[in-house]
Design an enzyme around this catalytic site. Structure first.
Site: not given
Length: 273
Positions: A47, A52, A77, A110
């Site tokens: 994931d 990120y 996401k 997200h």
């Protein structure tokens, strides 16, 4: 040592393992090494997210792992800054370019960002990206039942996964009920509590349950997640902890033990306070 991990079948037919590996904050060479260790230890679902800033790290780890692309499911996401349709499609493409992938197995919105109120537009972009072959399965993260209903009512397409914060101190019953109503898999972020982890590690109820099976508190929590029908995605940089987090399938919690954990929720259990 690897573990045979059972799977869930999503509402669109995609099979996913019942536990995956979270990669938030895993970056650079050290991140690549940690993710490669996770793959070596048996994880087959990674994931990540645009936010990120480590999609390239995940892609490099996969390429260096020796595994075929088809053996590993990768999820990313879309951030709220790209909810506008004509921004969302190229953002998804850029995510793929960074990761060095031709497609994502799963791609999520997200966060709905209700004040901006463009999540339906973003959802239409994900629907089209799936048609274009950029994504195999599409889902959301942090969506409430009324927002899920709106997606269904306005597009006719329901998400396959809703990734939400779920751990013994924060059980979002209404969100979970909404997921069940629409046959959406609940995927658990921060399944071990994040900032609540130190408190959970000392929890006498969970500790006592673990002693019945020779299991750690973390293993009991993850087993509770899986038996609840959730898909936890724990993150760990420790190879030993990575292995321990997969050693969940040689014991089963009783109904009473599940009930006791189900009733540990706290008013301040949200990791954001």
């Amino acid at each position: 040592m690897t573990h045979t991990i059972p799977s869930y079948t999503l509402n669109d037919g995609l099979e996913v393992p019942v536990i995956g590996f979270g990669t938030d904050k895993l970056k650079g060479a050290k991140g690549v090494l940690t993710i490669k260790q996770a793959l070596h230890n048996g994880y087959r679902f990674l994931d990540t997210a645009y936010r990120y800033e480590n999609e390239a790290t995940v892609g490099k780890a996969l390429r260096e792992s020796g595994l075929n692309r088809s053996e590993v499911l990768i999820s990313s996401k879309l951030p709220e800054a790209y909810h506008q349709y004509d921004l969302a499609i190229p953002a998804i493409q850029e995510s793929l370019y960074r990761a060095g992938l031709d497609y994502y197995d799963l791609y999520l919105i997200h966060w709905p960002d209700p004040e901006q109120d463009k999540y339906v537009e973003a959802w239409r972009a994900l629907i089209d990206a799936q048609k274009f072959g950029l994504i195999r399965s599409i889902g959301v993260s942090n969506f409430y039942p009324d927002q899920l209903k709106r997606l269904k009512d306005e597009t006719g397409v329901i998400p396959s996964i809703n990734q939400i914060q779920t751990h013994p101190y924060f059980i979002q019953d209404k969100m979970i009920e909404g997921n069940i109503e629409h046959d959406i898999l609940t995927q658990s972020w921060s399944p071990l509590g994040n900032r609540m982890a130190d408190d959970l590690i000392d929890n006498k109820t969970i500790k006592a349950i673990g002693e019945n099976y020779g299991k750690s508190i973390g293993q009991v929590i993850l087993r509770w997640q899986v038996q609840s029908g959730f898909m936890p995605i724990p993150r760990s940089s420790s190879p030993i902890r990575q292995k321990d987090n997969l050693a969940l399938f040689d014991f089963e919690l009783t109904e009473q033990e599940m009930y006791r954990i189900d009733h540990l929720a706290k008013p301040d259990g949200d990791i954001y306070g």
